[in-house]
Design an enzyme around this catalytic site. Structure first.
Site, PDB file in Angstrom:
ATOM      1  N   ASP A  60       0.834  -1.188   0.000  1.00  0.00           N
ATOM      2  CA  ASP A  60       0.000   0.000   0.000  1.00  0.00           C
ATOM      3  C   ASP A  60       0.878   1.251   0.000  1.00  0.00           C
ATOM      4  OD1 ASP A  60      -2.887   0.773   0.413  1.00  0.00           O
ATOM      5  OD2 ASP A  60      -1.886   1.982   1.926  1.00  0.00           O
ATOM      6  N   THR A  93      -3.147   5.308  -4.044  1.00  0.00           N
ATOM      7  CA  THR A  93      -2.076   6.119  -3.459  1.00  0.00           C
ATOM      8  C   THR A  93      -0.773   5.942  -4.244  1.00  0.00           C
ATOM      9  OG1 THR A  93      -1.535   4.371  -1.885  1.00  0.00           O
ATOM     10  CG2 THR A  93      -3.046   6.050  -1.145  1.00  0.00           C
ATOM     11  N   THR A  94      -0.496   4.709  -4.650  1.00  0.00           N
ATOM     12  CA  THR A  94       0.732   4.484  -5.414  1.00  0.00           C
ATOM     13  C   THR A  94       0.655   5.238  -6.745  1.00  0.00           C
ATOM     14  OG1 THR A  94       0.695   2.281  -4.448  1.00  0.00           O
ATOM     15  CG2 THR A  94       2.336   2.677  -6.134  1.00  0.00           C
ATOM     16  N   ASP A 389      -9.015  -0.548   1.779  1.00  0.00           N
ATOM     17  CA  ASP A 389      -9.085  -0.173   0.362  1.00  0.00           C
ATOM     18  C   ASP A 389     -10.384  -0.667  -0.268  1.00  0.00           C
ATOM     19  OD1 ASP A 389      -6.548   0.727   0.866  1.00  0.00           O
ATOM     20  OD2 ASP A 389      -5.707   0.045  -1.034  1.00  0.00           O
TER      21      ASP A 389
HETATM   22  N1  LIG Z   1      -6.703  -7.352 -12.648  1.00  0.00           N
HETATM   23  C1  LIG Z   1      -6.111  -6.265 -13.071  1.00  0.00           C
HETATM   24  N2  LIG Z   1      -5.802  -6.123 -14.356  1.00  0.00           N
HETATM   25  C2  LIG Z   1      -5.206  -5.002 -14.785  1.00  0.00           C
HETATM   26  N3  LIG Z   1      -4.865  -3.975 -14.007  1.00  0.00           N
HETATM   27  C3  LIG Z   1      -5.147  -4.050 -12.722  1.00  0.00           C
HETATM   28  C4  LIG Z   1      -5.787  -5.191 -12.177  1.00  0.00           C
HETATM   29  N4  LIG Z   1      -5.922  -4.991 -10.867  1.00  0.00           N
HETATM   30  C5  LIG Z   1      -5.398  -3.774 -10.592  1.00  0.00           C
HETATM   31  N5  LIG Z   1      -4.939  -3.202 -11.710  1.00  0.00           N
HETATM   32  C6  LIG Z   1      -4.322  -1.879 -11.856  1.00  0.00           C
HETATM   33  O1  LIG Z   1      -3.327  -1.705 -10.891  1.00  0.00           O
HETATM   34  C7  LIG Z   1      -3.254  -0.340 -10.494  1.00  0.00           C
HETATM   35  C8  LIG Z   1      -3.407  -0.216  -9.008  1.00  0.00           C
HETATM   36  O2  LIG Z   1      -2.332  -0.815  -8.386  1.00  0.00           O
HETATM   37  P1  LIG Z   1      -2.144  -0.712  -6.809  1.00  0.00           P
HETATM   38  O3  LIG Z   1      -3.404  -1.097  -6.125  1.00  0.00           O
HETATM   39  O4  LIG Z   1      -0.895  -1.441  -6.499  1.00  0.00           O
HETATM   40  O5  LIG Z   1      -1.849   0.800  -6.593  1.00  0.00           O
HETATM   41  P2  LIG Z   1      -2.802   1.979  -6.194  1.00  0.00           P
HETATM   42  O6  LIG Z   1      -4.218   1.556  -6.232  1.00  0.00           O
HETATM   43  O7  LIG Z   1      -2.408   3.122  -7.038  1.00  0.00           O
HETATM   44  O8  LIG Z   1      -2.323   2.329  -4.741  1.00  0.00           O
HETATM   45  P3  LIG Z   1      -2.684   1.618  -3.341  1.00  0.00           P
HETATM   46  O9  LIG Z   1      -3.570   0.470  -3.626  1.00  0.00           O
HETATM   47  O10 LIG Z   1      -1.331   1.217  -2.847  1.00  0.00           O
HETATM   48  O11 LIG Z   1      -3.316   2.684  -2.563  1.00  0.00           O
HETATM   49  C9  LIG Z   1      -4.400   0.368 -11.191  1.00  0.00           C
HETATM   50  O12 LIG Z   1      -3.933   1.065 -12.294  1.00  0.00           O
HETATM   51  C10 LIG Z   1      -5.295  -0.783 -11.591  1.00  0.00           C
HETATM   52  O13 LIG Z   1      -6.055  -0.475 -12.719  1.00  0.00           O
HETATM   53 MG   LIG Z   2      -4.988  -0.134  -5.124  1.00  0.00          MG
END
Ligand SMILES: Nc1ncnc2c1ncn2[C@@H]1O[C@H](COP(=O)(O)OP(=O)(O)OP(=O)(O)O)[C@@H](O)[C@H]1O
Ligand SMILES: [Mg+2]
Length: 545
Positions: A60, A93-94, A389
């Site tokens: 996260d 957040t990332t 989340d």
């Molecule tokens: N099954 C999936 N197929 C394609 N992309 C995905 C899938 N699941 C998640 N993503 C993509 O991954 C990214 C989110 O990654 P992640 O959850 O690691 O980071 P975040 O949501 O930006 O931050 P955090 O969850 O740490 O607050 C988004 O761009 C999302 O669309």
């Molecule tokens: Mg996320």
């Protein structure tokens, strides 16, 4: 004459112009770089060890940055980006931090080409606004009470976390919990995920995580003689101690005979007995107290068959008041029968090695808790964050029922639209808007990279598909291919993407506007133990004489 005029304190450091900008951008980039590899479902996790040797393993963004304990002021601004994103929408957040980093690194390249920072800032702001407009245009409207769709969205939020294999289970819990606390307001809904109380306890496995219809307290019943289970409970909520209060001044009592001693102790006992009598006479059979409960009072309560719990957190007391319809009283004298809260069942149950108190079937059916279980402490910690989340994204969609596909598809599409838009612009502003478009495109690129794909190939393919109006083409990290994410039903709340654009745009602009860093010399650290407020006040006072 000839003396330098000192306007800053000794030891103050100052850097200006490009030097200051460069230092800030570099620090911010280091932070962005550090979370980059954790973006997406194939992103890596980070292990963070704090000064006490405690280990946190997380994916996260907000948690990683929070635990990193960064010192540089510009790096701290990046941490704030993550925090804002987390507070506002709970996910992404990332993405927000990585995007800020990409914006800054491109700005740096423009500055090196002699584009003035204000031109970049103006361009970025215009681009951020346009980008949000484009996003809203391509977003898909959905029905906020469509459970299957909400579940899909929660699954995507959880997919990139440690407990991805249990994503369906967690998503289901999150949807149930949020729909329970959601309320109709006007034509839409409002929902506050603070109404969902999340408690964690290591032990069993993740699939033993459950929803409790009521409030869960991580506290045990205070006295072994008390009942462990009260049905149709009438609950007194107190924030005054059930103890004989100590006087604020020292007094001496001269006791001359054993009788006097006994009378003195009897009097104390009487006070406590009266307290308990009062509670019992109002019909309460459960007492939940924010402060302490004296042993003697516990004894009297157990005789009356009252179940009592003490030292409950203030936030929990507020939740209990809302859930049971009771009123929190700070003076026992005020206690009336209609101040009592109601619940169908108050029961102490053993959870792992500990005992917890469950207040179930509350007057207000909107009260709900989640008890997170999992193999080890680290697993429950990360599970709690993933549940946060999941709850957040479901809330986001329930409140604002518009979604976009994931996998970098919206970023790629908005990037294309921005590039097209920039063609109408002239000269340097165009450069800034194009830089913004490029920064957006880096999100699918990083997703591809983290999935072990060739990022350049991926972007080339993405661009051509988007040119062909396949707007939801993005990265499928599981197959390692470019794919239509709407067909894979990978959806995210529009609110998450909008907020990421907003905070990244603002943070980058703010940082680019800084051309002067004046830093006071650091207070000495680590040499002396930290002083209490009194001591330091004394020292300050001394300085005046
Ligand atoms: N099954 C999936 N197929 C394609 N992309 C995905 C899938 N699941 C998640 N993503 C993509 O991954 C990214 C989110 O990654 P992640 O959850 O690691 O980071 P975040 O949501 O930006 O931050 P955090 O969850 O740490 O607050 C988004 O761009 C999302 O669309
Ligand atoms: Mg996320």
């Amino acid at each position: 004459m000839g003396q330098p005029a000192l306007i800053l304190k000794e030891g103050t450091s100052r850097s200006r112009g490009r030097e200051a900008q460069h230092a800030n951008i570099t620090a911010a980039l280091v932070v962005a770089e550090s979370v980059k590899s954790s973006l997406g479902p194939k992103g890596m996790d980070k292990m963070l060890v704090d000064g006490f040797g405690d280990v946190t393993i997380s994916n996260d963004g907000a948690t990683i940055l929070d635990e990193m304990d960064v010192q540089h002021p510009a790096a701290k601004m990046m941490v704030e980006v993550a925090k804002t994103q987390d507070d506002e929408v709970g996910d992404g957040t990332t993405t927000a931090v990585v995007l800020t980093g990409e914006l800054l690194s491109r700005a740096q390249a423009l500055i090196d080409k002699d584009v003035h920072p204000t031109v970049i800032v103006d361009g970025y702001q215009a681009a951020a606004e346009k980008a949000q407009e484009f996003l809203e245009k391509i977003a898909i409207k959905v029905d906020p009470s469509d459970k299957a769709m909400l579940k899909k969205i929660a699954e995507v939020a959880v997919a990139s976390k440690l407990l991805a294999e249990h994503k369906e289970y967690v998503a289901d819990l999150a949807v149930k919990a949020v729909l329970q606390v959601a309320e109709k307001s006007g034509t839409g809904y409002k929902a506050d995920i603070d109404d969902v109380k999340v408690e964690k306890k290591p032990g069993e496995s993740l699939t033993d995580t459950t929803i409790i219809q009521g409030v869960l307290l991580d506290k045990e019943v205070v006295h072994p003689g008390m009942p462990r289970r009260v049905e149709k409970a009438e609950i007194a909520l107190l924030n005054c101690p059930l103890e004989v209060e100590k006087t604020e001044f020292d007094a001496k009592l001269n006791i001359q005979s054993p009788d006097q001693m006994k009378a003195f102790l009897d009097e104390e006992e009487n006070i406590l007995r009266n307290m308990v009598e009062k509670i019992a006479s109002r019909g309460a059979d459960v007492v939940i107290c924010e402060k302490g409960i004296d042993d003697v009072a516990q004894h009297f309560m157990s005789k009356k068959g009252i179940l009592a719990v003490r030292r409950v957190k203030q936030s929990d007391m507020e939740k209990l008041a809302k859930a049971t319809g009771g009123r929190i009283l700070s003076n026992l004298e005020d206690l009336k029968a209609d101040d009592l809260g109601h619940a169908n069942l108050v029961e102490e149950r053993k959870v792992s090695d500990d005992k917890m108190t469950f207040v179930e079937g509350c007057k207000n059916p909107k009260a709900v808790s989640i008890l997170v279980r999992g193999g080890t402490e680290r697993v429950v910690d990360e599970a709690e964050r993933a549940i946060h989340d999941a709850l957040s994204v479901v809330r986001d969609v329930v409140v604002d029922p518009r979604i976009v596909a994931g996998g970098g598809a919206p970023e790629a599409e908005v990037s294309r639209l921005l590039r097209k838009h920039s063609e109408k612009m002239s000269g340097r502003e165009q450069l800034a808007i194009q830089a913004f478009a490029e920064a957006l495109e880096s999100i699918p690129m990083i997703l591809a990279e983290n999935a072990g794909m060739d990022p350049i190939d991926a972007v080339v393919e993405l661009r051509s598909k988007h040119q062909g109006r396949q707007i939801w083409t993005g990265i499928d990290p599981f197959k390692g291919k470019v794919a239509d994410l709407s067909k894979l039903e990978v959806y995210e709340p529009l609110a998450v993407k909008m907020q990421a654009l907003k905070s990244a745009g603002e943070a980058a602009s703010m940082m680019l506007r800084i051309d002067d860093v004046i830093a006071a010399s650091k207070a000495k650290e680590g040499k002396e133990p930290p002083k209490g407020p009194e001591e330091s006040a004394k020292e300050e006072g001394e300085g005046e004489f």
